[in-house]
Scaffold this motif. Structure first.
Motif, PDB file in Angstrom:
ATOM      1  N   VAL A   5       0.860  -1.186   0.000  1.00 46.64           N
ATOM      2  CA  VAL A   5       0.000   0.000   0.000  1.00 46.64           C
ATOM      3  C   VAL A   5       0.895   1.234   0.000  1.00 46.64           C
ATOM      4  CG1 VAL A   5      -1.813  -1.187   1.294  1.00 46.64           C
ATOM      5  CG2 VAL A   5      -0.090   0.145   2.531  1.00 46.64           C
ATOM      6  N   ARG A   6       0.284   2.366  -0.216  1.00 48.59           N
ATOM      7  CA  ARG A   6       1.069   3.602  -0.113  1.00 48.59           C
ATOM      8  C   ARG A   6       0.207   4.687   0.508  1.00 48.59           C
ATOM      9  NH1 ARG A   6      -2.243   6.576  -2.660  1.00 48.59           N
ATOM     10  NH2 ARG A   6      -2.499   6.555  -4.895  1.00 48.59           N
ATOM     11  N   PHE A   7       0.901   5.582   1.203  1.00 48.63           N
ATOM     12  CA  PHE A   7       0.269   6.800   1.711  1.00 48.63           C
ATOM     13  C   PHE A   7       0.985   7.920   0.990  1.00 48.63           C
ATOM     14  CE2 PHE A   7       0.433  10.184   5.096  1.00 48.63           C
ATOM     15  CZ  PHE A   7      -0.866  10.606   4.909  1.00 48.63           C
ATOM     16  N   ALA A   8       0.222   8.807   0.348  1.00 46.52           N
ATOM     17  CA  ALA A   8       0.832   9.728  -0.613  1.00 46.52           C
ATOM     18  C   ALA A   8       0.496  11.188  -0.328  1.00 46.52           C
ATOM     19  CB  ALA A   8       0.378   9.340  -2.023  1.00 46.52           C
ATOM     20  N   PRO A   9       1.008  11.731   0.767  1.00 46.88           N
ATOM     21  CA  PRO A   9       0.688  13.135   1.048  1.00 46.88           C
ATOM     22  C   PRO A   9       1.484  14.097   0.168  1.00 46.88           C
ATOM     23  CG  PRO A   9       2.264  12.315   2.652  1.00 46.88           C
ATOM     24  CD  PRO A   9       1.918  11.148   1.765  1.00 46.88           C
ATOM     25  N   SER A  10       0.903  15.246  -0.100  1.00 47.68           N
ATOM     26  CA  SER A  10       1.664  16.329  -0.714  1.00 47.68           C
ATOM     27  C   SER A  10       2.302  17.093   0.436  1.00 47.68           C
ATOM     28  CB  SER A  10       0.749  17.262  -1.497  1.00 47.68           C
ATOM     29  OG  SER A  10      -0.017  16.507  -2.401  1.00 47.68           O
ATOM     30  N   PRO A  11       3.601  17.331   0.389  1.00 47.23           N
ATOM     31  CA  PRO A  11       4.227  18.020   1.536  1.00 47.23           C
ATOM     32  C   PRO A  11       3.975  19.523   1.500  1.00 47.23           C
ATOM     33  CG  PRO A  11       5.895  17.403  -0.065  1.00 47.23           C
ATOM     34  CD  PRO A  11       4.579  16.910  -0.614  1.00 47.23           C
ATOM     35  N   LEU A  39       5.718   5.193   1.820  1.00 43.46           N
ATOM     36  CA  LEU A  39       5.400   6.618   2.005  1.00 43.46           C
ATOM     37  C   LEU A  39       5.863   7.338   0.748  1.00 43.46           C
ATOM     38  CD1 LEU A  39       4.686   9.232   3.516  1.00 43.46           C
ATOM     39  CD2 LEU A  39       6.924   9.087   4.653  1.00 43.46           C
ATOM     40  N   ARG A  40       4.904   7.910   0.044  1.00 44.13           N
ATOM     41  CA  ARG A  40       5.249   8.600  -1.206  1.00 44.13           C
ATOM     42  C   ARG A  40       4.908  10.072  -1.076  1.00 44.13           C
ATOM     43  NH1 ARG A  40       1.499   7.042  -5.819  1.00 44.13           N
ATOM     44  NH2 ARG A  40       0.496   9.059  -5.471  1.00 44.13           N
ATOM     45  N   PHE A  41       5.913  10.900  -1.250  1.00 43.73           N
ATOM     46  CA  PHE A  41       5.653  12.341  -1.205  1.00 43.73           C
ATOM     47  C   PHE A  41       5.263  12.820  -2.594  1.00 43.73           C
ATOM     48  CE2 PHE A  41       8.428  12.029   2.598  1.00 43.73           C
ATOM     49  CZ  PHE A  41       7.505  12.526   3.503  1.00 43.73           C
ATOM     50  N   ASP A  42       4.048  13.312  -2.721  1.00 49.04           N
ATOM     51  CA  ASP A  42       3.572  13.861  -3.991  1.00 49.04           C
ATOM     52  C   ASP A  42       4.022  15.317  -4.056  1.00 49.04           C
ATOM     53  OD1 ASP A  42       2.498  11.427  -4.481  1.00 49.04           O
ATOM     54  OD2 ASP A  42       0.396  12.043  -4.426  1.00 49.04           O
ATOM     55  N   ASP A  43       5.285  15.483  -4.461  1.00 51.36           N
ATOM     56  CA  ASP A  43       5.904  16.812  -4.357  1.00 51.36           C
ATOM     57  C   ASP A  43       6.272  17.396  -5.710  1.00 51.36           C
ATOM     58  OD1 ASP A  43       7.852  15.011  -4.960  1.00 51.36           O
ATOM     59  OD2 ASP A  43       9.280  15.646  -3.426  1.00 51.36           O
ATOM     60  N   LEU A 183       0.904  16.209 -13.773  1.00 53.82           N
ATOM     61  CA  LEU A 183      -0.040  16.408 -12.664  1.00 53.82           C
ATOM     62  C   LEU A 183      -0.272  15.119 -11.893  1.00 53.82           C
ATOM     63  CD1 LEU A 183      -2.137  18.841 -14.645  1.00 53.82           C
ATOM     64  CD2 LEU A 183      -1.757  19.168 -12.207  1.00 53.82           C
ATOM     65  N   TYR A 184      -0.713  15.321 -10.656  1.00 47.24           N
ATOM     66  CA  TYR A 184      -0.869  14.217  -9.712  1.00 47.24           C
ATOM     67  C   TYR A 184      -1.636  13.006 -10.256  1.00 47.24           C
ATOM     68  CZ  TYR A 184      -3.951  11.625  -6.805  1.00 47.24           C
ATOM     69  OH  TYR A 184      -4.711  10.606  -6.330  1.00 47.24           O
ATOM     70  N   SER A 185      -2.754  13.247 -10.939  1.00 43.96           N
ATOM     71  CA  SER A 185      -3.598  12.099 -11.302  1.00 43.96           C
ATOM     72  C   SER A 185      -2.817  11.131 -12.192  1.00 43.96           C
ATOM     73  CB  SER A 185      -4.893  12.558 -11.981  1.00 43.96           C
ATOM     74  OG  SER A 185      -4.588  13.265 -13.142  1.00 43.96           O
ATOM     75  N   THR A 187       0.873  11.113 -12.425  1.00 44.17           N
ATOM     76  CA  THR A 187       2.094  10.624 -11.761  1.00 44.17           C
ATOM     77  C   THR A 187       1.751   9.527 -10.754  1.00 44.17           C
ATOM     78  OG1 THR A 187       1.845  12.390 -10.122  1.00 44.17           O
ATOM     79  CG2 THR A 187       3.318  12.825 -11.962  1.00 44.17           C
ATOM     80  N   SER A 188       0.594   9.650 -10.147  1.00 43.81           N
ATOM     81  CA  SER A 188       0.179   8.663  -9.161  1.00 43.81           C
ATOM     82  C   SER A 188       0.009   7.292  -9.817  1.00 43.81           C
ATOM     83  CB  SER A 188      -1.140   9.136  -8.534  1.00 43.81           C
ATOM     84  OG  SER A 188      -1.547   8.243  -7.543  1.00 43.81           O
ATOM     85  N   VAL A 189      -0.554   7.287 -11.004  1.00 41.51           N
ATOM     86  CA  VAL A 189      -0.763   6.005 -11.703  1.00 41.51           C
ATOM     87  C   VAL A 189       0.578   5.397 -12.105  1.00 41.51           C
ATOM     88  CG1 VAL A 189      -1.690   4.963 -13.812  1.00 41.51           C
ATOM     89  CG2 VAL A 189      -3.075   6.586 -12.491  1.00 41.51           C
ATOM     90  N   ILE A 201      -5.729   2.878  -0.942  1.00 41.37           N
ATOM     91  CA  ILE A 201      -6.752   3.202   0.059  1.00 41.37           C
ATOM     92  C   ILE A 201      -6.649   4.699   0.307  1.00 41.37           C
ATOM     93  CG2 ILE A 201      -7.516   2.791   2.431  1.00 41.37           C
ATOM     94  CD1 ILE A 201      -5.967  -0.005   2.059  1.00 41.37           C
ATOM     95  N   ARG A 202      -7.695   5.420   0.006  1.00 39.06           N
ATOM     96  CA  ARG A 202      -7.641   6.881   0.118  1.00 39.06           C
ATOM     97  C   ARG A 202      -9.042   7.416   0.348  1.00 39.06           C
ATOM     98  NH1 ARG A 202      -5.885   8.091  -6.177  1.00 39.06           N
ATOM     99  NH2 ARG A 202      -7.670   7.101  -7.182  1.00 39.06           N
ATOM    100  N   GLY A 203      -9.126   8.727   0.520  1.00 35.77           N
ATOM    101  CA  GLY A 203     -10.402   9.342   0.875  1.00 35.77           C
ATOM    102  C   GLY A 203     -11.395   9.309  -0.276  1.00 35.77           C
ATOM    103  N   ASP A 205     -12.957  11.572  -1.529  1.00 37.01           N
ATOM    104  CA  ASP A 205     -12.841  12.711  -2.443  1.00 37.01           C
ATOM    105  C   ASP A 205     -12.075  12.315  -3.718  1.00 37.01           C
ATOM    106  OD1 ASP A 205     -10.738  12.352  -0.616  1.00 37.01           O
ATOM    107  OD2 ASP A 205     -10.055  14.419  -0.771  1.00 37.01           O
ATOM    108  N   HIS A 206     -11.536  11.094  -3.746  1.00 38.47           N
ATOM    109  CA  HIS A 206     -10.780  10.651  -4.923  1.00 38.47           C
ATOM    110  C   HIS A 206     -11.558   9.687  -5.819  1.00 38.47           C
ATOM    111  CE1 HIS A 206      -6.971  12.596  -4.160  1.00 38.47           C
ATOM    112  NE2 HIS A 206      -7.077  12.267  -2.887  1.00 38.47           N
ATOM    113  N   VAL A 207     -12.852   9.500  -5.531  1.00 41.21           N
ATOM    114  CA  VAL A 207     -13.616   8.507  -6.299  1.00 41.21           C
ATOM    115  C   VAL A 207     -13.603   8.814  -7.800  1.00 41.21           C
ATOM    116  CG1 VAL A 207     -15.965   7.684  -6.734  1.00 41.21           C
ATOM    117  CG2 VAL A 207     -15.072   7.684  -4.420  1.00 41.21           C
TER     118      VAL A 207
HETATM  119  N1  GLU Z   1      -1.342  13.489  -2.974  1.00 39.31           N
HETATM  120  C1  GLU Z   1      -2.705  13.028  -3.058  1.00 39.31           C
HETATM  121  C2  GLU Z   1      -3.493  13.638  -1.913  1.00 39.31           C
HETATM  122  O1  GLU Z   1      -2.896  13.975  -0.913  1.00 39.31           O
HETATM  123  C3  GLU Z   1      -2.734  11.536  -2.987  1.00 39.31           C
HETATM  124  C4  GLU Z   1      -4.043  10.922  -3.282  1.00 39.31           C
HETATM  125  C5  GLU Z   1      -3.895   9.442  -3.470  1.00 39.31           C
HETATM  126  O2  GLU Z   1      -3.777   8.744  -2.466  1.00 39.31           O
HETATM  127  O3  GLU Z   1      -3.870   8.985  -4.608  1.00 39.31           O
HETATM  128  O4  GLU Z   1      -4.678  13.812  -2.010  1.00 39.31           O
END
Ligand code: GLU
Length: 451
Positions: A5-11, A39-43, A183-185, A187-189, A201-203, A205-207
């Protein structure tokens, strides 16, 4: 299949409770299955991303007890995105567009006025090579959109069950900006595919992102991971949480003295079929967390619940969990462990022990005294050394000498010895207070005018 799994916050700020929910749901999911956590930084957003936020986020996760198996930074993978973009351009799935933001806004307004969904009309697909030359001669640079398929995107969501989204209601997403940055959508893929992510697994708001991203996995020839979209945490007022405002940030909760296990339990169990309850660690939490048992409604945070759960956790904390804090506060000295075991049941937060240490080892404020009882008790004080049995023996003899019983006996002694109306068991406190201090406090009470 091994789980990753990954958790991908933007810093772009520190983590708040809602981010913690996503991180912990991923962590527990992976732990339960012996999987990995990336842990993936979406930076890629250079203007808003900051190295100190990335460090702060790593520290926040560490505080919660999350230890990533790998850390990845998107800013170091730009060549991977460029390569994937070239492949999609070659297969015709990325196409150049030249509309300005103002032009796009105007078409969206017109669509809304005509009661059509404000979906990009794909005008750029009709551009000829000559049109492109002309536009670029005007100084326009292309941004690139991903060409969605027609029909429906469908997946079996780990939280929400079977999902279907009609792609006709979505605009082809912009995946490369005019300045060439991805853009994120997108790079994430690319990352999810290349890093072997099995579950996203994410919120919730990403459906809609998922609907578009499923098409990108297919276009890149990569198997899509499983997706789960959890309900979002909201404040008691119903307002969403924001990383930038620092509302309910982990840093703030930590500073306020909440234990990480309490914060983790609140972040994950709120809005699920499990009641928010104290857990000793993330392994215990893992056993309680089940994506399929999350509610579909927004999850309202109850801060009073945090205080309650925190207190229950604190009441059970072993000395080892607090000893370094005690050392920093100069609390407990060489009697740290018996002191903590005596007072933890009266602490809502570990820091409350500091006030109890003042009661044990500092000066207490004079309080209304029962001077006759204090005088009798003083003369009957047993000889040292004192232990856990001293209180019973002593109050037994004071009771016999004075005829006092129950509250009439114990309450004035508690007041004289601690300056407080209530508190930890005196059997445990008395040996910590010690004969010298006890004698001083009882003589002060014996001399005070009876109130
Ligand atoms: N950087 C995105 C966010 O923080 C990641 C979303 C995802 O998990 O794909 O919303």
């Amino acid at each position: 299949m091994s789980v990753t799994v990954r958790f991908a916050p933007s810093p772009t700020g520190r983590l708040h409770l809602g981010n913690a929910r996503t991180a912990l749901l991923n962590w527990c999911f992976a732990r339960k299955r012996g999987g990995r956590f990336v842990l993936r930084f979406d930076d890629t957003d250079r203007a808003r991303s900051r190295a100190e936020y990335a460090e702060g986020i790593a520290a926040d996760l560490d505080w919660l007890g999350i230890r990533p198996d790998a850390v990845v930074r998107q800013s170091q993978r730009l060549d991977r995105y460029a390569e994937a973009a070239e492949r999609l351009k070659a297969s015709g799935r990325l196409y150049p567009c030249y509309e300005t933001e103002a032009e796009l806004e105007r078409s969206r307004r017109l669509a809304r006025a005509a009661h059509r969904p404000p979906v990009y009309d794909r005008a750029a697909l009709k551009l000829t090579a000559a049109d492109r030359v002309r536009l670029e001669a005007e100084g326009r640079l292309p941004h690139w959109r991903f060409l969605l398929e027609s029909g429906r995107a469908a997946w079996d969501d780990l939280v929400r069950g079977p999902q279907e989204i009609d792609l006709a209601n979505l605009s082809d997403p912009v995946v490369i900006r005019e300045d060439g940055t991805p853009l994120y959508s997108f790079t994430s893929v690319v990352d999810d595919a290349e890093l072997g992510i099995t579950h996203v697994i994410r919120g919730e708001d990403h459906v809609t992102n998922t609907a578009a991203q499923l098409g990108m996995f297919a276009a890149l020839g990569a198997p899509a991971p499983a997706f789960g979209h959890h309900n979002l945490l909201v404040a008691a007022s119903g307002a969403g949480l924001s990383k930038r405002e620092g509302s309910l940030s982990l840093g703030m909760l930590r500073e306020e003295g909440f234990e990480p296990q309490a914060v983790a339990a609140l972040a994950t169990l709120t809005g699920s079929a499990e009641a928010v309850r104290p857990v000793a660690d993330l392994d215990e939490l893992t056993a309680l967390v089940d994506l399929a048992r999350l509610s579909r409604a927004p999850a309202h945070i109850d801060e009073a619940e945090l205080a309650g759960v925190n207190a229950k956790i604190v009441h059970e904390l072993p000395f080892a969990a607090v000893s370094s804090r005690f050392a920093a506060w100069q609390v407990g000295g060489d009697r740290g462990e018996p002191f903590w075991l005596a007072v933890r049941g009266n602490c809502g937060r570990v820091a409350d022990a500091r006030a109890w240490w003042e009661v044990v080892a500092g000066e207490i404020a004079p309080s209304p005294a029962d001077s006759a009882l204090a005088a009798a008790a003083l003369t009957l004080l047993p000889a040292a050394p004192w232990d856990a049995a001293t209180w019973r023996a002593w109050t037994g003899s004071v009771g016999a000498a004075t005829g006092r019983r129950g509250r009439d006996l114990y309450h004035p002694l508690r007041l004289a010895l601690t300056g407080r109306d209530s508190g930890p068991e005196l059997a445990a406190l008395l040996p910590l207070i010690g004969p010298e201090r006890a004698r001083r406090r009882l003589s002060a009470a014996a001399q005070a005018a009876r109130s």
